[in-house]
Scaffold this active site. Structure first.
Site, PDB file in Angstrom:
ATOM      1  CG  HIS A 155      30.197  33.315  35.246  1.00 20.97           C
ATOM      2  ND1 HIS A 155      29.954  32.511  36.101  1.00 20.97           N
ATOM      3  CD2 HIS A 155      29.687  34.690  36.310  1.00 20.97           C
ATOM      4  CE1 HIS A 155      29.096  32.783  36.977  1.00 20.97           C
ATOM      5  NE2 HIS A 155      28.742  33.620  37.415  1.00 20.97           N
ATOM      6  CE  LYS A 159      33.100  33.401  38.189  1.00 24.18           C
ATOM      7  NZ  LYS A 159      33.516  33.892  38.928  1.00 24.18           N
TER       8      LYS A 159
HETATM    9  N1  NDP Z   1      30.695  36.807  45.771  1.00 26.77           N
HETATM   10  C1  NDP Z   1      29.708  37.914  44.731  1.00 26.77           C
HETATM   11  O1  NDP Z   1      28.665  38.027  44.696  1.00 26.77           O
HETATM   12  C2  NDP Z   1      30.420  38.182  43.661  1.00 26.77           C
HETATM   13  C3  NDP Z   1      31.877  37.866  43.253  1.00 26.77           C
HETATM   14  N2  NDP Z   1      32.850  38.387  42.275  1.00 26.77           N
HETATM   15  C4  NDP Z   1      33.845  37.974  42.539  1.00 26.77           C
HETATM   16  O2  NDP Z   1      34.895  38.973  42.525  1.00 26.77           O
HETATM   17  C5  NDP Z   1      36.611  39.224  42.301  1.00 26.77           C
HETATM   18  C6  NDP Z   1      36.862  40.238  40.986  1.00 26.77           C
HETATM   19  O3  NDP Z   1      35.566  39.762  40.243  1.00 26.77           O
HETATM   20  P1  NDP Z   1      35.974  41.169  39.138  1.00 26.77           P
HETATM   21  O4  NDP Z   1      35.063  43.344  39.789  1.00 26.77           O
HETATM   22  O5  NDP Z   1      34.898  41.054  38.079  1.00 26.77           O
HETATM   23  O6  NDP Z   1      36.985  40.952  38.935  1.00 26.77           O
HETATM   24  P2  NDP Z   1      38.316  42.359  38.634  1.00 26.77           P
HETATM   25  O7  NDP Z   1      39.044  42.079  37.447  1.00 26.77           O
HETATM   26  O8  NDP Z   1      37.347  43.652  37.709  1.00 26.77           O
HETATM   27  O9  NDP Z   1      38.144  43.144  39.645  1.00 26.77           O
HETATM   28  C7  NDP Z   1      39.739  42.480  40.427  1.00 26.77           C
HETATM   29  C8  NDP Z   1      40.399  43.655  41.208  1.00 26.77           C
HETATM   30  O10 NDP Z   1      40.779  43.827  41.803  1.00 26.77           O
HETATM   31  C9  NDP Z   1      42.242  43.887  42.102  1.00 26.77           C
HETATM   32  N3  NDP Z   1      43.472  43.553  43.074  1.00 26.77           N
HETATM   33  C10 NDP Z   1      44.113  42.400  42.812  1.00 26.77           C
HETATM   34  N4  NDP Z   1      44.410  42.086  43.223  1.00 26.77           N
HETATM   35  C11 NDP Z   1      44.538  43.438  43.978  1.00 26.77           C
HETATM   36  C12 NDP Z   1      45.496  43.791  45.095  1.00 26.77           C
HETATM   37  N5  NDP Z   1      46.311  43.274  45.754  1.00 26.77           N
HETATM   38  N6  NDP Z   1      44.814  44.466  45.924  1.00 26.77           N
HETATM   39  C13 NDP Z   1      44.478  45.819  45.600  1.00 26.77           C
HETATM   40  N7  NDP Z   1      43.944  45.434  44.505  1.00 26.77           N
HETATM   41  C14 NDP Z   1      43.811  44.137  44.051  1.00 26.77           C
HETATM   42  C15 NDP Z   1      42.570  43.533  40.831  1.00 26.77           C
HETATM   43  O11 NDP Z   1      43.756  44.678  39.778  1.00 26.77           O
HETATM   44  P3  NDP Z   1      44.753  44.341  38.368  1.00 26.77           P
HETATM   45  O12 NDP Z   1      43.466  44.053  37.722  1.00 26.77           O
HETATM   46  O13 NDP Z   1      45.724  44.591  38.856  1.00 26.77           O
HETATM   47  O14 NDP Z   1      44.689  42.586  39.321  1.00 26.77           O
HETATM   48  C16 NDP Z   1      41.535  44.482  40.247  1.00 26.77           C
HETATM   49  O15 NDP Z   1      40.829  45.439  39.603  1.00 26.77           O
HETATM   50  C17 NDP Z   1      36.370  37.380  41.378  1.00 26.77           C
HETATM   51  O16 NDP Z   1      36.713  36.476  42.547  1.00 26.77           O
HETATM   52  C18 NDP Z   1      34.912  37.230  41.206  1.00 26.77           C
HETATM   53  O17 NDP Z   1      34.635  35.931  41.119  1.00 26.77           O
HETATM   54  C19 NDP Z   1      32.332  38.822  41.514  1.00 26.77           C
HETATM   55  C20 NDP Z   1      30.796  39.273  41.140  1.00 26.77           C
HETATM   56  C21 NDP Z   1      29.597  38.588  42.130  1.00 26.77           C
HETATM   57  O1  LIG Z   2      33.099  36.879  38.307  1.00 21.96           O
HETATM   58  C1  LIG Z   2      31.553  36.367  38.589  1.00 21.96           C
HETATM   59  O2  LIG Z   2      31.312  38.573  38.152  1.00 21.96           O
HETATM   60  C2  LIG Z   2      30.978  36.748  38.837  1.00 21.96           C
HETATM   61  N1  LIG Z   2      31.508  36.094  39.920  1.00 21.96           N
HETATM   62  C3  LIG Z   2      30.457  35.321  41.570  1.00 21.96           C
HETATM   63  C4  LIG Z   2      30.416  33.387  40.915  1.00 21.96           C
HETATM   64  O3  LIG Z   2      31.721  33.304  40.927  1.00 21.96           O
HETATM   65  O4  LIG Z   2      29.663  32.736  41.239  1.00 21.96           O
HETATM   66  C5  LIG Z   2      29.392  36.024  41.317  1.00 21.96           C
HETATM   67  C6  LIG Z   2      28.644  36.129  40.147  1.00 21.96           C
HETATM   68  O5  LIG Z   2      28.137  35.099  39.291  1.00 21.96           O
HETATM   69  C7  LIG Z   2      29.304  36.691  38.964  1.00 21.96           C
END
Ligand code: NDP
Ligand SMILES: O=C(O)C1=N[C@H](C(=O)O)C[C@H](O)C1
Length: 270
Positions: A155, A159
């Site tokens: 990734h 991450k």
């Molecule tokens: N299941 C799936 O298919 C996928 C899962 N993911 C997962 O999703 C999660 C997020 O990934 P990603 O978008 O890349 O991460 P980012 O860090 O880009 O986004 C997370 C966002 O959530 C915000 N946040 C954190 N705490 C709070 C809160 N208490 N209230 C409101 N907002 C909050 C963060 O703010 P701040 O930056 O200020 O902390 C940030 O803007 C990860 O756990 C990732 O692994 C990602 C892609 C696909």
């Molecule tokens: O953090 C990410 O970006 C992603 N998180 C998920 C994971 O932990 O598997 C899904 C995807 O691979 C992207």
């Protein structure tokens, strides 16, 4: 269906806002970010590059959940715990993509699912969920011959959790195929003099760098041959489309904790 996006300024939050805008049957009801975020007050659509939507990013979760039908949550384990309790109180659908949740987080989410319809998956894409079914089948078919199973993932450099939620989901599928418990049979890190590989274990290897969206491979290794089952994500919108599909699917379901295999109709024993 009126959807709230929490973590609206994040990588997945912005992708979700674009996908919601272009998906029939759903609309953006509210966009939430943490207190103190420098994105508060910005128009969620403009921030996401989806044009003006008239939905300002706010920290007011209670107001955001009021009159909503569902919340899509790709944030952090601590935030997801809080959102799960509030979504259950509001009796709205909660789609959880957040990864890196520990046993205590999982217990809180399970408790919330007594009152709420929750869909949670380490990967919301059709491709990865299909891959997990194939991995379960392969693990079962190759069990008697004693093939070794290793899960490899890469990734982007931002991450924060490892192994990825997807790697663990694929490891769990392999463990199901073998009829074993993943936690008791996994090797999540190797360093130094590790000794020879333990038969029947499921190993994980993690790579981080650049802007890689998500690469996963499950390797089945035997004497002189390797079978590799893999998935490559080229665009975050495939996770966002899966999450929106999950929200629509869960709308008329009973309270409970569901997975993307349920949403996609892949949950029957392969
Ligand atoms: N299941 C799936 O298919 C996928 C899962 N993911 C997962 O999703 C999660 C997020 O990934 P990603 O978008 O890349 O991460 P980012 O860090 O880009 O986004 C997370 C966002 O959530 C915000 N946040 C954190 N705490 C709070 C809160 N208490 N209230 C409101 N907002 C909050 C963060 O703010 P701040 O930056 O200020 O902390 C940030 O803007 C990860 O756990 C990732 O692994 C990602 C892609 C696909
Ligand atoms: O953090 C990410 O970006 C992603 N998180 C998920 C994971 O932990 O598997 C899904 C995807 O691979 C992207």
């Amino acid at each position: 269906m009126k959807l709230v996006v929490v973590g609206a300024a994040g990588r997945m939050g912005q992708t979700l806002i674009r996908v919601i805008k272009e998906t029939e049957g759903v609309m953006l009801h509210a966009a939430i970010e943490r207190a103190g975020s420098d994105k508060l007050g910005a128009d969620a659509g403009e921030l996401a590059g989806a044009g003006h939507l008239g939905v300002p990013i706010t920290e007011d979760v209670l107001a955001g959940f009021l009159h909503a039908d569902g919340v899509i949550d790709f944030t952090s384990p601590a935030a997801t715990n809080e959102f799960a309790a509030l979504a259950a109180q509001a009796r709205i659908v909660h789609v959880i993509g957040t990864t890196g949740c520990g046993p205590e987080d999982e217990a809180k989410i399970a408790a919330a699912s007594r009152h709420a319809r929750i869909v949670k998956s380490g990967n919301m894409s059709l491709g990865v969920n299909l891959l997990s079914v194939l991995v379960q089948q392969a693990a079962k078919a190759l069990e008697a011959a004693g093939w070794d199973i290793e899960v490899l993932e890469m990734h982007h450099k931002h991450k924060v959790d490892a192994p990825s939620g997807t790697a663990l989901l694929l490891g769990a599928a392999a463990a199901r195929g073998r009829g074993i418990n993943l936690a008791e049979n996994s090797v999540r890190v190797r360093d130094g003099h590790t000794g020879a590989r333990e038969a029947g274990s499921i190993g994980f290897a993690t790579l981080r760098g650049g802007s890689v969206i998500g690469e996963h491979s499950v390797l089945f290794a035997s004497e002189g041959e390797i079978v590799t089952l893999s998935h490559s994500a080229g665009d975050r919108s495939l996770f966002a489309r899966g999450a929106v599909k999950a929200a629509l699917w869960a709308r008329d379901k009973k309270p409970g904790l569901y997975s993307m295999l349920d949403v996609l109709g892949l949950s029957a024993n392969p």
